[in-house]
Enzyme design. Structure first.
Site, PDB file in Angstrom:
ATOM      1  N   ASP A  55       4.008  -0.145   1.416  1.00 45.66           N
ATOM      2  CA  ASP A  55       3.651   0.494   2.682  1.00 45.66           C
ATOM      3  C   ASP A  55       4.163  -0.297   3.895  1.00 45.66           C
ATOM      4  OD1 ASP A  55       1.913   0.661   0.463  1.00 45.66           O
ATOM      5  OD2 ASP A  55       0.276   1.479   1.626  1.00 45.66           O
ATOM      6  N   ASP A  77      -1.233  -4.101   8.956  1.00 43.28           N
ATOM      7  CA  ASP A  77      -1.036  -2.702   9.371  1.00 43.28           C
ATOM      8  C   ASP A  77      -0.851  -2.518  10.876  1.00 43.28           C
ATOM      9  OD1 ASP A  77      -0.939  -1.355   6.918  1.00 43.28           O
ATOM     10  OD2 ASP A  77      -3.091  -1.606   6.674  1.00 43.28           O
TER      11      ASP A  77
HETATM   12  N1  GLY Z   1      -1.362   2.263   3.574  1.00 47.02           N
HETATM   13  C1  GLY Z   1      -2.480   2.678   2.826  1.00 47.02           C
HETATM   14  C2  GLY Z   1      -2.368   4.055   2.308  1.00 47.02           C
HETATM   15  O1  GLY Z   1      -1.312   4.668   2.340  1.00 47.02           O
HETATM   16  O2  GLY Z   1      -3.390   4.561   1.848  1.00 47.02           O
END
Ligand code: GLY
Length: 399
Positions: free
Chosen positions: A170, A110
């Site tokens: 994501d 992330d």
């Molecule tokens: N990337 C994690 C979420 O969208 O909760």
């Protein structure tokens, strides 16, 4: 609750320029009013009774708050406010610099969510050398998660183990950091990895009906698709609303950076599915599997604003007719958020957008439950980003 069809979205009125201006000013004021409350800390990912707990710089979401500060800086009404926001944003950049240098809580993919709206934004807006160094270091860390067998960036956990050998949809939003790093440093290695990941994601993440897997396990020997699974969606094979929304914005970003024609087709597919599974007020349930008869299921307003940003981004590259179409839909989604989902009166520590869902437990998924029917910090950020995009269509994006 009745589902509407994509074409019925146009029965809603679009947000007007005056409403956009008013909403953005409201968000800027609320952000400024929260500066003292959060001080040298950050809002947690999700609120409790719509007030965010204050936390240190850890987890995957703190960059959104700094991004909100930079969006406020760009839209502040007075020189005093601008100066205050600039000083505050720079302090947060210091925190992100320290975090990546200490390698504190960065063993995951992330890093784009963390470093694009904070440090890449700072670098673009202020030319900060410290922000640049922090963001390049984050990109260096992110590429260490690349798996050559299967060609993807591994999302979570120990590298290489079969149980963790997966990417998630994501991640498409983590990749702009790599394109930025190549542009900044002249070193093509970052974008080469991003391109490989995009290719793998596009080939494997969409199902035949145009819904998306949340997570995709790859075979660590052959590098081929092994199986899809959900983590935060209702069940394997259902369409987690935010995963689908990350797909909308992620495919737009994939096109932005690669200009591969076929990614326009992926964008239309993933977006079409999202738009055909909205309730009448245009705010999706937390999983798009829910529809008529599921009135009690919580919504996820953050998915609506993420998807709106994706449509506004893609509109930059489409012909006039298609661009007008997706911009028109984004304007209707944002008006609905503005009318029915935004907070009315700001209290210290408040979010901006109500009725988000971080992770809802179901009998079939693997997530830790939290933040159901709450504000979520990326919902606030993307709500502001969408308003800002509507006000300033040529905005130099942070991503
Ligand atoms: N990337 C994690 C979420 O969208 O909760």
């Amino acid at each position: 609750m009745k589902w509407i069809k994509e074409k019925e979205i146009y029965d809603h009125p679009p947000i007007t320029p005056e409403e956009t201006e008013e909403a953005l000013s409201f968000c800027v004021r609320a952000t400024i009013e929260n500066l003292e409350y959060f001080g040298d800390g950050f809002p947690y990912a999700a609120s409790v009774d719509n007030i965010y707990p204050k936390v240190e710089n850890r987890g995957w979401t703190t960059g959104f708050y700094t991004g909100q500060v930079w969006l406020s800086y760009e839209n502040a009404q007075s020189a005093d406010d601008r100066e205050r926001l600039l000083e505050y944003g720079n302090k947060q950049v210091d925190s992100f610099y320290d975090r990546i240098k200490a390698l504190y809580d960065v063993e995951h993919h992330d890093l784009g969510f963390l470093y694009s709206p904070s440090c890449v934004a700072a670098c673009k807006l202020t030319g900060s050398a410290k922000a640049r160094e922090a963001a390049v270091s984050a990109a260096d860390k992110l590429i260490t998660r690349f798996q050559p067998v299967g060609e993807f960036i591994q999302a979570w956990g120990e590298m290489g183990e079969a149980d963790n050998y997966r990417f998630i949809i994501d991640c498409l939003l983590n990749l702009p950091l790599l394109y930025w790093a190549s542009e900044e440093t002249g070193d093509k290695k970052y974008r080469a990895i991003a391109e490989k990941h995009i290719h793998t994601a596009m080939a494997n993440v969409l199902r035949e009906d145009d819904s998306a897997w949340h997570t995709v396990f790859m075979d660590n020997k052959t590098g081929l698709f092994h199986h899809g699974a959900t983590c935060q969606g209702y069940k394997d094979g259902s369409a987690w609303a935010r995963g689908q929304a990350w797909g909308v914005y992620g495919t737009a970003m994939a096109y932005r950076y690669t200009k591969r024609e076929e990614y326009i087709g992926y964008f239309k597919r993933v977006t079409g599915y999202f738009l055909n599974h909205l309730p009448k007020d245009l705010c999706p349930c937390w999983d798009l599997t829910f529809g008529e008869g599921d009135e009690d299921e919580p919504r996820d307003s953050s998915s609506a604003v993420i998807a709106a940003c994706g449509m506004l981004e893609m509109s930059r590259y489409l012909d006039k007719e298609e661009s007008g179409y997706y911009t028109g839909i984004a304007k209707r989604l944002i008006r609905s958020m503005n009318q029915g989902y935004r907070i009315q009166e700001h209290r210290p520590g408040n979010g901006l957008l109500l009725h988000g869902t971080y992770s809802k437990k179901s009998p079939y998924n693997t997530c830790t439950p939290e933040g159901v029917d709450e504000c979520v910090i990326w919902g606030d950020y993307y709500y502001m980003e969408a308003l800002n995009r509507l006000k300033n269509p040529d905005w130099n994006i942070y991503w």
